[in-house]
Design a protein around this motif. Structure first.
Motif, PDB file in Angstrom:
ATOM      1  N   TRP A  65      57.043  68.751  42.251  1.00 30.43           N
ATOM      2  CA  TRP A  65      57.717  68.137  43.377  1.00 30.43           C
ATOM      3  C   TRP A  65      59.642  67.366  42.789  1.00 30.43           C
ATOM      4  O   TRP A  65      60.557  66.391  42.717  1.00 30.43           O
ATOM      5  CB  TRP A  65      57.983  67.919  44.462  1.00 30.43           C
ATOM      6  N   ILE A  66      58.273  66.272  42.125  1.00 27.72           N
ATOM      7  CA  ILE A  66      59.273  65.480  41.018  1.00 27.72           C
ATOM      8  C   ILE A  66      60.782  66.108  40.011  1.00 27.72           C
ATOM      9  O   ILE A  66      61.507  65.995  39.192  1.00 27.72           O
ATOM     10  CB  ILE A  66      58.379  64.757  40.660  1.00 27.72           C
ATOM     11  N   MET A  67      59.383  67.183  39.377  1.00 29.89           N
ATOM     12  CA  MET A  67      60.743  67.114  38.222  1.00 29.89           C
ATOM     13  C   MET A  67      61.825  68.498  39.083  1.00 29.89           C
ATOM     14  O   MET A  67      62.743  67.958  38.509  1.00 29.89           O
ATOM     15  CB  MET A  67      59.816  68.840  37.891  1.00 29.89           C
ATOM     16  N   LEU A  68      61.700  68.855  40.099  1.00 31.37           N
ATOM     17  CA  LEU A  68      62.262  69.892  41.141  1.00 31.37           C
ATOM     18  C   LEU A  68      63.740  68.185  41.222  1.00 31.37           C
ATOM     19  O   LEU A  68      64.667  68.583  41.441  1.00 31.37           O
ATOM     20  CB  LEU A  68      62.095  70.587  42.248  1.00 31.37           C
ATOM     21  N   ARG A  69      63.474  67.590  42.209  1.00 29.71           N
ATOM     22  CA  ARG A  69      63.921  66.420  42.325  1.00 29.71           C
ATOM     23  C   ARG A  69      64.759  65.356  41.151  1.00 29.71           C
ATOM     24  O   ARG A  69      66.076  64.631  41.745  1.00 29.71           O
ATOM     25  CB  ARG A  69      63.490  65.410  42.876  1.00 29.71           C
ATOM     26  N   THR A  70      64.336  65.844  40.457  1.00 29.83           N
ATOM     27  CA  THR A  70      64.957  65.063  38.744  1.00 29.83           C
ATOM     28  C   THR A  70      66.283  65.127  39.027  1.00 29.83           C
ATOM     29  O   THR A  70      67.495  63.895  38.568  1.00 29.83           O
ATOM     30  CB  THR A  70      63.924  65.366  37.551  1.00 29.83           C
ATOM     31  N   LEU A  71      67.073  66.605  38.364  1.00 36.18           N
ATOM     32  CA  LEU A  71      68.462  66.868  38.392  1.00 36.18           C
ATOM     33  C   LEU A  71      69.378  66.066  39.181  1.00 36.18           C
ATOM     34  O   LEU A  71      69.765  65.592  39.096  1.00 36.18           O
ATOM     35  CB  LEU A  71      68.578  67.643  37.984  1.00 36.18           C
ATOM     36  N   PRO A  72      68.874  66.553  40.772  1.00 33.98           N
ATOM     37  CA  PRO A  72      70.367  66.197  41.577  1.00 33.98           C
ATOM     38  C   PRO A  72      69.548  63.964  41.846  1.00 33.98           C
ATOM     39  O   PRO A  72      70.372  64.213  41.774  1.00 33.98           O
ATOM     40  CB  PRO A  72      69.296  66.401  42.415  1.00 33.98           C
TER      41      PRO A  72
ATOM     42  N   TRP B  57      51.569  69.632  42.854  1.00 36.49           N
ATOM     43  CA  TRP B  57      52.377  70.110  43.581  1.00 36.49           C
ATOM     44  C   TRP B  57      53.266  69.033  43.578  1.00 36.49           C
ATOM     45  O   TRP B  57      54.259  69.149  43.121  1.00 36.49           O
ATOM     46  CB  TRP B  57      52.439  70.643  44.796  1.00 36.49           C
ATOM     47  N   PHE B  58      52.222  67.942  43.408  1.00 36.13           N
ATOM     48  CA  PHE B  58      53.336  66.627  43.099  1.00 36.13           C
ATOM     49  C   PHE B  58      54.131  66.247  42.119  1.00 36.13           C
ATOM     50  O   PHE B  58      55.580  66.004  41.720  1.00 36.13           O
ATOM     51  CB  PHE B  58      52.583  65.196  43.222  1.00 36.13           C
TER      52      PHE B  58
ATOM     53  N   SER C 113      53.762  63.137  29.184  1.00 35.82           N
ATOM     54  CA  SER C 113      53.332  64.189  29.965  1.00 35.82           C
ATOM     55  C   SER C 113      55.120  64.509  30.288  1.00 35.82           C
ATOM     56  O   SER C 113      56.038  63.561  30.043  1.00 35.82           O
ATOM     57  CB  SER C 113      52.651  63.562  30.665  1.00 35.82           C
ATOM     58  N   LEU C 114      55.000  65.521  31.055  1.00 39.92           N
ATOM     59  CA  LEU C 114      56.665  65.719  31.942  1.00 39.92           C
ATOM     60  C   LEU C 114      56.477  64.973  33.007  1.00 39.92           C
ATOM     61  O   LEU C 114      57.827  64.470  33.399  1.00 39.92           O
ATOM     62  CB  LEU C 114      56.498  67.631  31.998  1.00 39.92           C
ATOM     63  N   VAL C 115      56.065  64.708  33.202  1.00 37.66           N
ATOM     64  CA  VAL C 115      56.045  64.032  35.107  1.00 37.66           C
ATOM     65  C   VAL C 115      54.646  62.334  34.551  1.00 37.66           C
ATOM     66  O   VAL C 115      53.571  62.701  34.120  1.00 37.66           O
ATOM     67  CB  VAL C 115      55.539  64.731  36.305  1.00 37.66           C
ATOM     68  N   GLY C 116      55.121  61.073  34.716  1.00 33.76           N
ATOM     69  CA  GLY C 116      54.721  60.267  34.389  1.00 33.76           C
ATOM     70  C   GLY C 116      55.772  58.949  34.480  1.00 33.76           C
ATOM     71  O   GLY C 116      56.538  58.826  35.096  1.00 33.76           O
ATOM     72  N   PRO C 117      54.902  57.476  34.744  1.00 31.04           N
ATOM     73  CA  PRO C 117      55.249  55.828  34.451  1.00 31.04           C
ATOM     74  C   PRO C 117      56.690  56.391  33.577  1.00 31.04           C
ATOM     75  O   PRO C 117      56.422  56.513  32.280  1.00 31.04           O
ATOM     76  CB  PRO C 117      54.679  55.027  34.488  1.00 31.04           C
TER      77      PRO C 117
ATOM     78  N   ALA D 150      39.160  59.556  35.489  1.00 30.33           N
ATOM     79  CA  ALA D 150      39.921  60.910  35.173  1.00 30.33           C
ATOM     80  C   ALA D 150      39.032  61.901  35.826  1.00 30.33           C
ATOM     81  O   ALA D 150      37.971  61.644  35.288  1.00 30.33           O
ATOM     82  CB  ALA D 150      39.974  60.433  33.727  1.00 30.33           C
ATOM     83  N   ASN D 151      40.412  62.629  36.489  1.00 28.30           N
ATOM     84  CA  ASN D 151      39.751  64.088  36.723  1.00 28.30           C
ATOM     85  C   ASN D 151      39.755  64.786  36.045  1.00 28.30           C
ATOM     86  O   ASN D 151      40.421  65.526  35.561  1.00 28.30           O
ATOM     87  CB  ASN D 151      39.936  64.388  38.809  1.00 28.30           C
ATOM     88  N   PRO D 152      38.274  65.582  35.424  1.00 22.93           N
ATOM     89  CA  PRO D 152      38.469  66.306  33.871  1.00 22.93           C
ATOM     90  C   PRO D 152      39.261  68.029  34.141  1.00 22.93           C
ATOM     91  O   PRO D 152      40.336  68.297  33.862  1.00 22.93           O
ATOM     92  CB  PRO D 152      37.039  66.581  33.685  1.00 22.93           C
ATOM     93  N   ASP D 153      39.167  68.223  35.617  1.00 24.77           N
ATOM     94  CA  ASP D 153      39.814  69.070  36.145  1.00 24.77           C
ATOM     95  C   ASP D 153      41.217  68.513  36.265  1.00 24.77           C
ATOM     96  O   ASP D 153      42.613  69.676  35.715  1.00 24.77           O
ATOM     97  CB  ASP D 153      39.513  69.683  37.466  1.00 24.77           C
ATOM     98  N   TRP D 154      41.944  67.838  36.589  1.00 20.76           N
ATOM     99  CA  TRP D 154      43.615  67.004  36.264  1.00 20.76           C
ATOM    100  C   TRP D 154      44.238  67.196  35.593  1.00 20.76           C
ATOM    101  O   TRP D 154      44.739  67.494  34.731  1.00 20.76           O
ATOM    102  CB  TRP D 154      44.020  66.319  37.387  1.00 20.76           C
ATOM    103  N   LEU D 155      42.997  66.526  34.355  1.00 25.19           N
ATOM    104  CA  LEU D 155      43.119  66.371  33.305  1.00 25.19           C
ATOM    105  C   LEU D 155      43.771  67.974  32.492  1.00 25.19           C
ATOM    106  O   LEU D 155      44.725  67.903  31.773  1.00 25.19           O
ATOM    107  CB  LEU D 155      41.947  65.964  32.563  1.00 25.19           C
ATOM    108  N   ILE D 156      42.574  68.913  32.086  1.00 26.61           N
ATOM    109  CA  ILE D 156      43.351  69.749  31.898  1.00 26.61           C
ATOM    110  C   ILE D 156      44.531  70.493  32.428  1.00 26.61           C
ATOM    111  O   ILE D 156      45.163  70.900  31.381  1.00 26.61           O
ATOM    112  CB  ILE D 156      42.205  71.038  32.065  1.00 26.61           C
ATOM    113  N   VAL D 157      44.299  71.060  33.616  1.00 26.20           N
ATOM    114  CA  VAL D 157      45.617  71.318  34.444  1.00 26.20           C
ATOM    115  C   VAL D 157      47.341  70.359  33.839  1.00 26.20           C
ATOM    116  O   VAL D 157      47.972  71.141  33.869  1.00 26.20           O
ATOM    117  CB  VAL D 157      45.732  70.961  36.207  1.00 26.20           C
ATOM    118  N   LYS D 158      46.632  68.988  34.052  1.00 31.39           N
ATOM    119  CA  LYS D 158      47.926  68.092  33.101  1.00 31.39           C
ATOM    120  C   LYS D 158      48.611  69.145  32.426  1.00 31.39           C
ATOM    121  O   LYS D 158      49.365  68.998  31.921  1.00 31.39           O
ATOM    122  CB  LYS D 158      47.759  66.631  33.476  1.00 31.39           C
ATOM    123  N   ARG D 159      47.599  69.011  30.966  1.00 28.42           N
ATOM    124  CA  ARG D 159      48.025  69.755  29.835  1.00 28.42           C
ATOM    125  C   ARG D 159      48.469  70.983  29.919  1.00 28.42           C
ATOM    126  O   ARG D 159      49.333  71.037  28.854  1.00 28.42           O
ATOM    127  CB  ARG D 159      46.784  69.364  28.649  1.00 28.42           C
TER     128      ARG D 159
END
Length: 500
Positions: free
Chosen positions: A483-490, A479-480, A408-412, A296-305
């Motif tokens: 992008w997924i959150m923006l595409r969810t409602l449509p 950013w991904f 998480s807001l985005v994930g499987p 796991a990328n620690p920087d990404w873990l922090i950003v994700k949280r």
């Protein structure tokens, strides 16, 4: 958005790996094996040390910025010596390895290095002020002392926190070893000196040649026992310690272990030149080649949280009035609870309770009848529930799961334990199924915005969803996610095909 199940059904049992691998233990008595498993220590709520290091660095950076602004407000002439001190102190903290989180370093050692690093920075700063601008020396001196005291106070807090978390076992990753070998004994002995990881136990299919304990670490059974072990979700990594040149053996073990969500590594012999490669990881001073998963990328873990907390809090606050109206409608529509808690598989396959607004008629008898997936025009769905399902508003309470850190807001999307496609366990249809558990489940995901929502009725649909989930894990970034959150409602409003 969701993978619909009956709200009244009981989840099917998990995969029976024992039938695949065999669970008879001949070399160790059943009573001893049960005792070993009962005594196996698997600390929960662990803290990623790399991510914790980033948090400490960010906190110190914020403190330095506040100290600099305070100096500017009090006396602009002292900005340069204070800035010089902060740069030197920060460099000293890095040079003295204060941001390397180790559970074995005593607090007094960290404090001593902190005093030296900050003190040297302060002395050099005051010497520079005396030489280049003696007029600001008195003011610069007390500002430097105050700034140094603030930084030292933070280091004291860090040292105390690290000490407490280390004693609780929260800073050591839980590791299981596959293969009761001489290499495993060497790794255990090395870890006994460093205590960098918590080696929970040893698993080996060759029961007759496996001791009940190896260098003090208990033998816990076969690979089938590992797959069905109730503490498996608390395991962070699986380490294969057979000889690297035993290619057939390694392939066989990897084939059997690949359905598990944990990253898998191969321990190499000491002194192997390949261990210096960037694809290798180090566990307890033993080189380990990564075979499955990725660190796991620690920087990404922090950003994700932070993404989940910031955006999730705003969404939760905005959704509160809507959820209040929905709760009232659910209550008036049919008898039963407003909220429904479903058991789903979270990170590493750990069971979590996912919240939803009840959209089906409440039935005690239905809860005993087993899993039944929702069907088109399902009579169990209430009138209000039909609207909630069509708009996925029944999943709004899962924002609370996001804020709690279970999702998480985005994930499987979280699947039910033992989820079936037709009459077959979905995990048996797709070899990479468990890989989707290497991240937290999401409120929405890459599969959902690409049309893979609702129940899975064919093997092809199951493989497509898992492929999209694994693709998200490989591409995940801020950013991904946005992008997924923006595409969810449509994507949700335009879906007239999937059953929900």
């Amino acid at each position: 958005m969701s993978d619909r199940k009956s709200e009244t059904g009981r989840q099917a049992p998990a995969n029976d790996f024992s039938a695949r691998f065999g669970a008879e233990v001949r070399g160790v008595s059943a009573a001893m094996l049960a005792e070993n498993r009962a005594n196996a220590r698997t600390p929960t709520h662990r803290i990623d040390r790399a991510a914790l290091s980033r948090v400490f660095q960010f906190t110190d950076l914020c403190a330095a910025a506040l100290i600099a602004f305070a100096a500017l407000a009090l006396d602009p002439r002292t900005v340069w010596p204070v800035a010089l001190f902060l740069v030197l102190a920060s460099g000293g903290l890095h040079a003295f390895a204060l941001y390397r989180i180790s559970p074995t370093v005593p607090p007094w050692d960290r404090l001593a290095r902190s005093v030296i690093a900050i003190g040297l920075g302060g002395l050099f700063t005051l010497l520079s002020a005396r030489i280049f601008d003696p007029a600001v020396l008195p003011v610069a001196a007390w500002q430097t002392v105050a700034g140094g005291a603030a930084l030292l106070a933070l280091q004291i807090i860090y040292a105390v926190a690290i000490c407490r978390w280390a004693r609780a076992g929260r800073l050591a990753a839980n590791i299981v070893i596959v293969g009761a070998t001489a290499n495993a004994r060497r790794m255990i002995d090395a870890n006994r000196r460093t205590r960098e990881v918590n080696i929970v136990g040893i698993f080996d299919d060759r029961q007759s040649r496996s001791p009940s304990r190896l260098a003090g670490v208990p033998y816990l059974g076969t690979l089938g026992d590992l797959a069905n072990w109730t503490a498996l979700p608390e395991v962070d990594r699986i380490l294969i310690t057979v000889r690297p040149d035993a290619i057939a053996r390694v392939r066989d073990l990897l084939r059997k272990l690949s359905p598990l969500p944990q990253p898998i590594a191969l321990s190499l012999e000491f002194g192997d030149d390949a261990a210096s490669g960037s694809t290798l990881a180090s566990i307890a001073d033993t080189p380990a080649a990564q075979l499955s998963g990725r660190p796991a990328n620690p920087d990404w873990l922090i950003v994700k949280r932070l993404e989940d907390l910031v955006i999730g809090s705003l969404m939760f606050a905005a959704a509160l009035p809507v959820m209040a109206v929905i709760a009232l409608l659910v209550r008036l529509d049919s008898p039963g609870p407003i909220l429904f808690r479903q058991v789903r598989e979270g990170f590493n396959g750990r069971p979590i309770g996912v919240l939803k607004f009840r959209s089906m008629r409440h039935s005690v008898e239905g809860e005993k009848s087993g899993v039944r997936q929702v069907e088109r025009d399902d009579p169990r769905v209430t009138p209000v529930g039909k609207i909630l399902r069509a708009t996925s508003l029944d999943e709004l309470p899962q924002l609370w799961n996001v804020l709690k850190g279970e999702m998480s807001l985005v994930g499987p999307r979280p699947h039910a334990p033992g989820m079936k496609t037709g009459a077959t366990l979905t995990s048996n249809l797709v070899a990479e199924y468990a890989h989707r558990h290497r991240v937290k489940p999401g409120l929405t995901g890459w599969a959902q915005v690409n049309g893979s929502r609702g129940p899975l009725h064919t093997p092809e649909a199951a493989r497509e969803r898992v492929q999209l989930d694994v693709e998200y894990i490989a591409r995940a970034n801020l950013w991904f996610d946005l992008w997924i959150m923006l595409r969810t409602l449509p994507a949700l409003l335009g879906d007239r095909i999937n059953i929900r």
